[in-house]
Write an enzyme that holds these catalytic residues in place. Structure first.
Site, PDB file in Angstrom:
ATOM      1  CB  CYS A   1      -0.953  -0.005   1.192  1.00  0.00           C
ATOM      2  SG  CYS A   1      -2.025  -1.443   1.196  1.00  0.00           S
TER       3      CYS A   1
ATOM      4  CG  HIS B   1      -3.321   3.181   2.259  1.00  0.00           C
ATOM      5  ND1 HIS B   1      -3.792   2.852   1.010  1.00  0.00           N
ATOM      6  CD2 HIS B   1      -3.411   2.047   3.012  1.00  0.00           C
ATOM      7  CE1 HIS B   1      -4.138   1.575   1.008  1.00  0.00           C
ATOM      8  NE2 HIS B   1      -3.921   1.076   2.207  1.00  0.00           N
TER       9      HIS B   1
ATOM     10  CG  ASN C   1      -6.680  -1.057   1.185  1.00  0.00           C
ATOM     11  OD1 ASN C   1      -5.971  -0.594   0.295  1.00  0.00           O
ATOM     12  ND2 ASN C   1      -6.187  -1.543   2.309  1.00  0.00           N
TER      13      ASN C   1
HETATM   14  O1  UT7 Z   1      -3.800  -1.349   3.664  1.00  0.00           O
HETATM   15  C1  UT7 Z   1      -3.366  -1.581   4.978  1.00  0.00           C
HETATM   16  C2  UT7 Z   1      -3.897  -2.877   5.419  1.00  0.00           C
HETATM   17  N1  UT7 Z   1      -5.194  -2.986   5.931  1.00  0.00           N
HETATM   18  C3  UT7 Z   1      -5.668  -2.317   7.006  1.00  0.00           C
HETATM   19  O2  UT7 Z   1      -5.143  -1.332   7.437  1.00  0.00           O
HETATM   20  C4  UT7 Z   1      -6.862  -2.902   7.682  1.00  0.00           C
HETATM   21  C5  UT7 Z   1      -6.688  -2.832   9.181  1.00  0.00           C
HETATM   22  N2  UT7 Z   1      -7.704  -3.490   9.945  1.00  0.00           N
HETATM   23  C6  UT7 Z   1      -8.997  -3.125   9.935  1.00  0.00           C
HETATM   24  O3  UT7 Z   1      -9.399  -2.251   9.192  1.00  0.00           O
HETATM   25  C7  UT7 Z   1      -9.934  -3.780  10.919  1.00  0.00           C
HETATM   26  O4  UT7 Z   1      -9.191  -4.495  11.875  1.00  0.00           O
HETATM   27  C8  UT7 Z   1     -10.990  -4.699  10.247  1.00  0.00           C
HETATM   28  C9  UT7 Z   1     -11.962  -3.880   9.434  1.00  0.00           C
HETATM   29  C10 UT7 Z   1     -10.289  -5.718   9.346  1.00  0.00           C
HETATM   30  C11 UT7 Z   1     -11.734  -5.442  11.322  1.00  0.00           C
HETATM   31  O5  UT7 Z   1     -12.369  -4.527  12.204  1.00  0.00           O
HETATM   32  P1  UT7 Z   1     -12.293  -4.738  13.781  1.00  0.00           P
HETATM   33  O6  UT7 Z   1     -13.111  -3.701  14.387  1.00  0.00           O
HETATM   34  O7  UT7 Z   1     -10.814  -4.785  14.126  1.00  0.00           O
HETATM   35  O8  UT7 Z   1     -12.988  -6.132  13.958  1.00  0.00           O
HETATM   36  P2  UT7 Z   1     -12.369  -7.479  14.555  1.00  0.00           P
HETATM   37  O9  UT7 Z   1     -11.305  -8.025  13.664  1.00  0.00           O
HETATM   38  O10 UT7 Z   1     -12.018  -7.205  15.984  1.00  0.00           O
HETATM   39  O11 UT7 Z   1     -13.626  -8.411  14.482  1.00  0.00           O
HETATM   40  C12 UT7 Z   1     -14.775  -8.192  15.262  1.00  0.00           C
HETATM   41  C13 UT7 Z   1     -15.789  -9.249  14.898  1.00  0.00           C
HETATM   42  C14 UT7 Z   1     -15.222 -10.665  14.909  1.00  0.00           C
HETATM   43  O12 UT7 Z   1     -16.213 -11.503  15.445  1.00  0.00           O
HETATM   44  P3  UT7 Z   1     -16.099 -12.063  16.941  1.00  0.00           P
HETATM   45  O13 UT7 Z   1     -14.805 -12.825  16.966  1.00  0.00           O
HETATM   46  O14 UT7 Z   1     -16.069 -10.846  17.815  1.00  0.00           O
HETATM   47  O15 UT7 Z   1     -17.319 -12.895  17.089  1.00  0.00           O
HETATM   48  C15 UT7 Z   1     -15.042 -10.987  13.449  1.00  0.00           C
HETATM   49  O16 UT7 Z   1     -15.151 -12.358  13.202  1.00  0.00           O
HETATM   50  O17 UT7 Z   1     -16.274  -9.030  13.571  1.00  0.00           O
HETATM   51  C16 UT7 Z   1     -16.184 -10.240  12.824  1.00  0.00           C
HETATM   52  N3  UT7 Z   1     -15.985  -9.925  11.437  1.00  0.00           N
HETATM   53  C17 UT7 Z   1     -16.991  -9.679  10.585  1.00  0.00           C
HETATM   54  N4  UT7 Z   1     -18.340  -9.673  10.771  1.00  0.00           N
HETATM   55  C18 UT7 Z   1     -19.093  -9.376   9.705  1.00  0.00           C
HETATM   56  C19 UT7 Z   1     -14.806  -9.794  10.765  1.00  0.00           C
HETATM   57  N5  UT7 Z   1     -15.047  -9.470   9.478  1.00  0.00           N
HETATM   58  C20 UT7 Z   1     -16.407  -9.396   9.350  1.00  0.00           C
HETATM   59  C21 UT7 Z   1     -17.266  -9.111   8.276  1.00  0.00           C
HETATM   60  N6  UT7 Z   1     -18.590  -9.098   8.495  1.00  0.00           N
HETATM   61  N7  UT7 Z   1     -16.801  -8.809   7.038  1.00  0.00           N
END
Ligand code: UT7
Length: 328
Positions: A115, A255, A285
Site C-alpha cells: 500500500c 492511504h 482499499n
Molecule cells: O492497507 C493496509 C492494510 N489494511 C488495514 O489497514 C486494515 C486494518 N484493519 C482493519 O481495518 C480492521 O481491523 C478490520 C476492518 C479488518 C476489522 O475490524 P475490527 O473492528 O478490528 O474487527 P475485529 O477483527 O475485531 O472483528 C470483530 C468481529 C469478529 O467476530 P467475533 O470474533 O467478535 O465474534 C469478526 O469475526 O467481527 C467479525 N468480522 C466480521 N463480521 C461481519 C470480521 N469481518 C467481518 C465481516 N462481516 N466482514
C-alpha cells in the site's frame, strides 16, 4: 537558475469498471452492509471483470499525460508501485510504457511496497528528476487485490478493490514548489502482520508447497493499531521536517484502508474533517492505487489550488510506510 526540483504536472485515475456493493457481498460471505459500513466506511468497491491491471494503469497514465500537457514521447522514466502485476515478468511498467506510447529504450520498472507503493515510486522518481536523469516521469500506483484475496474470508474480502492512479512528475526550477520532501521506510521483522504468499510451481527437488495458501493474510486488529501509530508518525515526520504546522496543511491524503484509521490519524495530528480527503466509501482499499486515485479526485473536485500544501501518507505490508509533502 534555482535548484532542480520535481512537481506533479498532471494526474489521472481509472478504477476497475464493475461496482460491487456491500449488499452483494452479503450473498458471498457471512457479513452485512451495516458491519462493513460502520467498521470500515466502505459502501462499495470496484472489481475487474477481465481487464488487466496494466490496462487500467495505462488508462490512468494517458489521462495524467494529457493533463500535464505533454505527450508520451516526452516521458523518460516509468515507475509503477504494485504487488499485483499482470505477470511475474515483464513488469507492469513495461506493459504500460508500450501501451501509452513511451519511446523504446526508456527505463521502466515496478516497485513492490504494497500500500506504500505509490509514495515509494514517487520518492524514486523525485531522485531521478533532482539528479537530472529524468525530466518527465510517469509515476503509477495500481493494484488488483480481487485476484489475491480469499473470497471466502470475510475478514479480508470486504476490504479491497481494484484500480489505478497516475501522475506525471516533471522537472522544475526556481521557487520552492512541487515535492518538498518524501520519506520511505520498512520493517521486514513484522512481515507476518499482512502478507500474500506466492507459490509458483515447486521444482522437482523441493517439497510440494501448498497452493491453497496463496491469498492475502492479515491480522486485522494488529494491522489497525500499527497503521494508526505508523501513519501518524510518518505524517509528523514530513510535517516537522518541512517546518509546517497543522494549519498550513490544505489536505492530508492518507492511504484509504479504513475510515476509522483515517479518523484516528486525523485526530492525533490535530486536523479538521475538511483537511482530510476520503473516498474509501466508493473504492475500498485499492492498495498502491488508493493515494493517486484520491489525489486525482481531489484535483478534479477543485480541492487543491496553486500554493496549497498537501501531505500524502501510507502504510502497508512489508511492513512499509511512507510520506510526502507537496506544495502545489
Ligand atoms: O492497507 C493496509 C492494510 N489494511 C488495514 O489497514 C486494515 C486494518 N484493519 C482493519 O481495518 C480492521 O481491523 C478490520 C476492518 C479488518 C476489522 O475490524 P475490527 O473492528 O478490528 O474487527 P475485529 O477483527 O475485531 O472483528 C470483530 C468481529 C469478529 O467476530 P467475533 O470474533 O467478535 O465474534 C469478526 O469475526 O467481527 C467479525 N468480522 C466480521 N463480521 C461481519 C470480521 N469481518 C467481518 C465481516 N462481516 N466482514
Amino acid at each position: 537558475m534555482g535548484e532542480l526540483r520535481s512537481k506533479i504536472t498532471g494526474t489521472g485515475s481509472e478504477p476497475a469498471s464493475k461496482v460491487v456493493t456491500n449488499l452483494e457481498l452479503e450473498g458471498l460471505v457471512d457479513t452485512s452492509d451495516e458491519w462493513i459500513s460502520t467498521r470500515t466506511g466502505i459502501k462499495e468497491r470496484r472489481v475487474t471483470t477481465g481487464e488487466q491491471a496494466s490496462e487500467l494503469a495505462a488508462g490512468a497514465a494517458k489521462k495524467a499525460i494529457k493533463a500535464a500537457g505533454i505527450t508520451a514521447k516526452d516521458i523518460d522514466l516509468v515507475v509503477v508501485g504494485t504487488v499485483t502485476p499482470d505477470m511475474v515478468f515483464p513488469s507492469t511498467a513495461c506493459f504500460v510504457a508500450a501501451s501509452v506510447g513511451v519511446r523504446a529504450g526508456v527505463p521502466a520498472f515496478d516497485v513492490s511496497a504494497a500500500c506504500s507503493g505509490f509514495i515509494y515510486a514517487l520518492d524514486i522518481a523525485d531522485k531521478y528528476v533532482k539528479g537530472g536523469a529524468a525530466k518527465n516521469v510517469l509515476v503509477i500506483g495500481v493494484d488488483f487485490f480481487s485476484r489475491i484475496i480469499d473470497w471466502s474470508d470475510r475478514g479480508t474480502c470486504v476490504l479491497f478493490g481494484d484500480g489505478a492512479g497516475a501522475v506525471v512528475l516533471s522537472a522544475t526550477r526556481g521557487a520552492k514548489t512541487g515535492l518538498l520532501s518524501s520519506h520511505i521506510h520498512s520493517d521486514g521483522r513484522k512481515w507476518e502482520t499482512l502478507y500474500a504468499p506466492s507459490h509458483p510451481h515447486p521444482n522437482p527437488f523441493e517439497k510440494k508447497t501448498d497452493h491453497s495458501k496463496t491469498n492475502v493474510k492479515m491480522n486485522g486488529s494488529d494491522t489497525f493499531k500499527l497503521a494508526v501509530r505508523t501513519m501518524t508518525n510518518a505524517a509528523r515526520e514530513v510535517i516537522e521536517l518541512n517546518g509546517l504546522k497543522p494549519a498550513d496543511i490544505k489536505l492530508l491524503i492518507p492511504h484509504q484502508a479504513n475510515v476509522r484509521i483515517m479518523k484516528a490519524t486525523q485526530q492525533r495530528l490535530g486536523l479538521s474533517d475538511d483537511q482530510v480527503f476520503s473516498n474509501i466509501e466508493k473504492y475500498g482499499n485499492t492498495s498502491a492505487a488508493s493515494i493517486p486515485i484520491a489525489l486525482d479526485e481531489a484535483c478534479a473536485g477543485g480541492l487543491i489550488k496553486k500554493g496549497d500544501v498537501i501531505i500524502l501518507v501510507a502504510f502497508g505490508g512489508g511492513l512499509t510506510w511512507a510520506s510526502a509533502a507537496i506544495r502545489w
